[in-house]
Design a protein around this motif. Structure first.
Motif, PDB file in Angstrom:
ATOM      1  N   MET A   1      23.669  48.931  61.535  1.00 42.72           N
ATOM      2  CA  MET A   1      24.851  49.337  60.770  1.00 42.72           C
ATOM      3  C   MET A   1      26.022  48.406  61.100  1.00 42.72           C
ATOM      4  SD  MET A   1      26.405  53.133  60.595  1.00 42.72           S
ATOM      5  CE  MET A   1      24.744  53.774  60.778  1.00 42.72           C
ATOM      6  N   PRO A   2      26.700  47.887  60.074  1.00 44.88           N
ATOM      7  CA  PRO A   2      27.789  46.952  60.392  1.00 44.88           C
ATOM      8  C   PRO A   2      28.966  47.631  61.116  1.00 44.88           C
ATOM      9  CG  PRO A   2      27.682  47.389  58.026  1.00 44.88           C
ATOM     10  CD  PRO A   2      26.503  48.064  58.638  1.00 44.88           C
ATOM     11  N   LYS A   3      29.575  46.858  61.990  1.00 45.10           N
ATOM     12  CA  LYS A   3      30.799  47.308  62.659  1.00 45.10           C
ATOM     13  C   LYS A   3      31.952  46.448  62.175  1.00 45.10           C
ATOM     14  CE  LYS A   3      29.036  49.152  67.014  1.00 45.10           C
ATOM     15  NZ  LYS A   3      27.720  48.694  67.431  1.00 45.10           N
ATOM     16  N   GLY A   4      33.106  47.065  62.025  1.00 43.77           N
ATOM     17  CA  GLY A   4      34.281  46.313  61.613  1.00 43.77           C
ATOM     18  C   GLY A   4      35.528  46.982  62.126  1.00 43.77           C
ATOM     19  N   GLN A   5      36.677  46.449  61.707  1.00 39.67           N
ATOM     20  CA  GLN A   5      37.956  47.002  62.162  1.00 39.67           C
ATOM     21  C   GLN A   5      38.803  47.398  60.959  1.00 39.67           C
ATOM     22  OE1 GLN A   5      40.676  44.332  64.208  1.00 39.67           O
ATOM     23  NE2 GLN A   5      41.303  45.995  65.571  1.00 39.67           N
ATOM     24  N   ILE A   6      39.360  48.595  61.009  1.00 37.31           N
ATOM     25  CA  ILE A   6      40.272  49.017  59.940  1.00 37.31           C
ATOM     26  C   ILE A   6      41.556  48.200  60.057  1.00 37.31           C
ATOM     27  CG2 ILE A   6      41.575  50.921  58.906  1.00 37.31           C
ATOM     28  CD1 ILE A   6      39.602  52.860  60.124  1.00 37.31           C
ATOM     29  N   ARG A   7      41.899  47.501  58.982  1.00 41.31           N
ATOM     30  CA  ARG A   7      43.129  46.706  59.028  1.00 41.31           C
ATOM     31  C   ARG A   7      44.199  47.257  58.103  1.00 41.31           C
ATOM     32  NH1 ARG A   7      41.613  40.390  59.981  1.00 41.31           N
ATOM     33  NH2 ARG A   7      40.530  40.705  61.954  1.00 41.31           N
TER      34      ARG A   7
ATOM     35  N   ARG B   1      35.874  67.149  62.833  1.00 43.55           N
ATOM     36  CA  ARG B   1      35.796  66.667  64.213  1.00 43.55           C
ATOM     37  C   ARG B   1      37.177  66.320  64.773  1.00 43.55           C
ATOM     38  NH1 ARG B   1      32.099  61.961  65.035  1.00 43.55           N
ATOM     39  NH2 ARG B   1      32.362  61.369  62.867  1.00 43.55           N
ATOM     40  N   ASN B   2      38.223  66.609  63.959  1.00 42.61           N
ATOM     41  CA  ASN B   2      39.601  66.382  64.393  1.00 42.61           C
ATOM     42  C   ASN B   2      39.881  64.913  64.718  1.00 42.61           C
ATOM     43  OD1 ASN B   2      42.129  67.346  64.719  1.00 42.61           O
ATOM     44  ND2 ASN B   2      41.825  68.187  66.769  1.00 42.61           N
ATOM     45  N   ILE B   3      39.307  64.033  63.923  1.00 41.12           N
ATOM     46  CA  ILE B   3      39.518  62.591  64.095  1.00 41.12           C
ATOM     47  C   ILE B   3      40.238  62.065  62.854  1.00 41.12           C
ATOM     48  CG2 ILE B   3      38.392  60.323  64.255  1.00 41.12           C
ATOM     49  CD1 ILE B   3      36.012  61.776  65.580  1.00 41.12           C
ATOM     50  N   THR B   4      41.333  61.357  63.065  1.00 39.25           N
ATOM     51  CA  THR B   4      41.973  60.653  61.960  1.00 39.25           C
ATOM     52  C   THR B   4      41.743  59.165  62.170  1.00 39.25           C
ATOM     53  OG1 THR B   4      43.707  62.333  61.898  1.00 39.25           O
ATOM     54  CG2 THR B   4      44.149  60.266  60.730  1.00 39.25           C
ATOM     55  N   PRO B   5      40.960  58.535  61.310  1.00 38.22           N
ATOM     56  CA  PRO B   5      40.770  57.088  61.485  1.00 38.22           C
ATOM     57  C   PRO B   5      42.124  56.372  61.414  1.00 38.22           C
ATOM     58  CG  PRO B   5      39.188  57.977  59.909  1.00 38.22           C
ATOM     59  CD  PRO B   5      40.199  59.060  60.164  1.00 38.22           C
ATOM     60  N   LEU B   6      42.326  55.415  62.309  1.00 39.95           N
ATOM     61  CA  LEU B   6      43.603  54.711  62.386  1.00 39.95           C
ATOM     62  C   LEU B   6      43.397  53.222  62.130  1.00 39.95           C
ATOM     63  CD1 LEU B   6      45.211  56.134  65.671  1.00 39.95           C
ATOM     64  CD2 LEU B   6      45.884  56.646  63.304  1.00 39.95           C
ATOM     65  N   VAL B   7      44.432  52.606  61.614  1.00 38.29           N
ATOM     66  CA  VAL B   7      44.462  51.151  61.559  1.00 38.29           C
ATOM     67  C   VAL B   7      44.319  50.635  62.988  1.00 38.29           C
ATOM     68  CG1 VAL B   7      45.961  49.169  61.108  1.00 38.29           C
ATOM     69  CG2 VAL B   7      45.793  51.026  59.438  1.00 38.29           C
ATOM     70  N   GLY B   8      43.433  49.670  63.172  1.00 39.26           N
ATOM     71  CA  GLY B   8      43.140  49.170  64.516  1.00 39.26           C
ATOM     72  C   GLY B   8      41.813  49.677  65.055  1.00 39.26           C
TER      73      GLY B   8
ATOM     74  N   TYR C   1      31.417  53.411  52.898  1.00 37.76           N
ATOM     75  CA  TYR C   1      31.693  54.665  53.593  1.00 37.76           C
ATOM     76  C   TYR C   1      31.888  54.419  55.082  1.00 37.76           C
ATOM     77  CZ  TYR C   1      30.583  57.124  49.367  1.00 37.76           C
ATOM     78  OH  TYR C   1      30.612  57.583  48.086  1.00 37.76           O
ATOM     79  N   LEU C   2      32.928  55.071  55.582  1.00 33.13           N
ATOM     80  CA  LEU C   2      33.223  55.023  57.010  1.00 33.13           C
ATOM     81  C   LEU C   2      32.405  56.123  57.674  1.00 33.13           C
ATOM     82  CD1 LEU C   2      35.383  53.290  58.400  1.00 33.13           C
ATOM     83  CD2 LEU C   2      36.875  55.276  58.365  1.00 33.13           C
ATOM     84  N   LEU C   3      31.626  55.752  58.690  1.00 36.31           N
ATOM     85  CA  LEU C   3      30.731  56.752  59.275  1.00 36.31           C
ATOM     86  C   LEU C   3      31.129  57.157  60.686  1.00 36.31           C
ATOM     87  CD1 LEU C   3      27.405  55.176  58.041  1.00 36.31           C
ATOM     88  CD2 LEU C   3      28.626  57.117  57.046  1.00 36.31           C
ATOM     89  N   GLU C   4      31.663  56.225  61.456  1.00 37.51           N
ATOM     90  CA  GLU C   4      31.967  56.548  62.854  1.00 37.51           C
ATOM     91  C   GLU C   4      33.148  55.729  63.341  1.00 37.51           C
ATOM     92  OE1 GLU C   4      31.922  58.866  65.479  1.00 37.51           O
ATOM     93  OE2 GLU C   4      29.869  59.026  64.734  1.00 37.51           O
ATOM     94  N   VAL C   5      34.025  56.384  64.085  1.00 34.87           N
ATOM     95  CA  VAL C   5      35.136  55.682  64.745  1.00 34.87           C
ATOM     96  C   VAL C   5      34.742  55.481  66.204  1.00 34.87           C
ATOM     97  CG1 VAL C   5      37.540  55.857  65.499  1.00 34.87           C
ATOM     98  CG2 VAL C   5      36.901  56.642  63.206  1.00 34.87           C
ATOM     99  N   LEU C   6      34.747  54.234  66.666  1.00 30.46           N
ATOM    100  CA  LEU C   6      34.364  53.951  68.050  1.00 30.46           C
ATOM    101  C   LEU C   6      35.531  54.278  68.989  1.00 30.46           C
ATOM    102  CD1 LEU C   6      32.459  50.601  67.421  1.00 30.46           C
ATOM    103  CD2 LEU C   6      31.610  52.950  67.359  1.00 30.46           C
ATOM    104  N   GLU C   7      35.206  54.444  70.243  1.00 30.18           N
ATOM    105  CA  GLU C   7      36.212  54.874  71.221  1.00 30.18           C
ATOM    106  C   GLU C   7      37.411  53.927  71.251  1.00 30.18           C
ATOM    107  OE1 GLU C   7      36.479  56.119  75.879  1.00 30.18           O
ATOM    108  OE2 GLU C   7      34.502  55.704  75.048  1.00 30.18           O
TER     109      GLU C   7
END
Ligand code: ZN
Length: 293
Positions: A1-7, A34-41, A55-61
């Protein structure tokens, strides 16, 4: 699965950068529950068959996150502070430094309006610079409108600008990234506060690094710092504390405290120590509901 960064985040879409391309994605990771808000960065896992339908599937730590502007994984914080109009404030500067230290963000101090400062002010600034650089903080002056020295720090980092109202954060950001055209001036900065919080944030590529296009908070309350951690956010206190008699010395009423000794000898700046005591009182007086996140 590709990984990237929200810009960039805008209207429910997250724009994810991955190997030279930007993918428009929507959240599908059940984030709200899951009480997660994806953030820029954020570094994320996503899936996409083309550039506009992912589709955004997972936010890494995250390494860290700021609330204003809402950006995560910040490496550098440029603390923009003026030396006149408004006058230089050691208290405000130390507030920013402590906050950045607590989030493991490396501070850079950028002094504006040096060109209109008197000789006395400039002489004091030189002493200030000498001290703060000795404890590990680069200090840049706005002299000659040079921005190259500052942009050198951007390479391989994610940088956010912050600092007091009226210090010229927007002017400086516009100077570095003219495409931004941020509103300038104290009045618009005050009026724009509400808009700035809802304004989308975007990371711009400048000199091999990323810079948040929205300047950050201009005042600081210590909502997240625990009292016992506070002395560790002053690097010169941390260095001295190994010579304190007590291992968990708070450098206040304890005997044989090396920090207090170095304040007496002038090795540690009196204003740093006074601000430390004041911040400790503020943390102690904080409303209990803020005591834990
Ligand atoms: Zn001590």
């Amino acid at each position: 699965m590709p990984k990237g960064q929200i810009r960039k985040a805008l209207s429910g879409f997250y724009y994810v950068y991955h190997e030279g391309e930007t993918y428009q994605t929507r959240g599908r990771g059940n984030f709200r529950n899951r009480n997660i808000t994806p953030l820029v960065g954020d570094w994320v896992e996503f899936e996409s068959t083309n550039l506009t339908d992912g589709y955004l599937l997972e936010v890494l730590e995250r390494e860290n996150e700021l609330i204003r502007p809402p950006v995560s994984n910040v490496d550098l914080g440029v603390v923009v502070t003026s030396c006149v109009q408004p006058n230089f404030s050691y208290n405000l500067l130390d507030r920013f430094l402590v906050t950045l230290e607590s989030k493991r963000i490396k501070p850079i101090i950028y002094i504006t309006k040096v060109d209109i400062a008197s000789d006395d002010v400039i002489e004091e600034l030189q002493q200030m610079r000498e001290y703060y650089e000795s404890i590990g903080y680069p200090v840049l002056f706005s002299e000659n409108g040079k921005k190259e020295k500052l942009t050198e720090f951007f390479t391989d980092n994610l940088t956010v600008f912050m600092g007091q109202s009226g210090a010229g954060k927007s002017t400086l950001l516009n100077n570095i990234a003219p495409q931004l055209d941020l509103e300038v001036g104290e009045i618009s900065e005050a009026l724009g506060r509400g808009r700035h919080t809802t304004r989308h944030v975007e990371l711009l590529e400048i000199n091999g690094g990323l810079v948040a296009d929205t300047p950050g908070f201009s005042s600081i309350e210590f909502l997240e710092i625990e009292l016992e951690d506070l002395p560790k956010e002053f690097p010169e206190f941390l260095e001295a504390s190994q010579f304190c008699k007590f291992r968990e010395c708070m450098h206040h009423k304890e005997p044989k405290c090396e920090v207090k000794h170095r304040v007496e000898t002038g090795e540690i700046l009196q204003s740093r120590y006074d601000n430390y005591l004041q911040f400790a009182e503020e943390v102690k007086a904080r409303k209990p509901k803020y005591n834990k996140k």
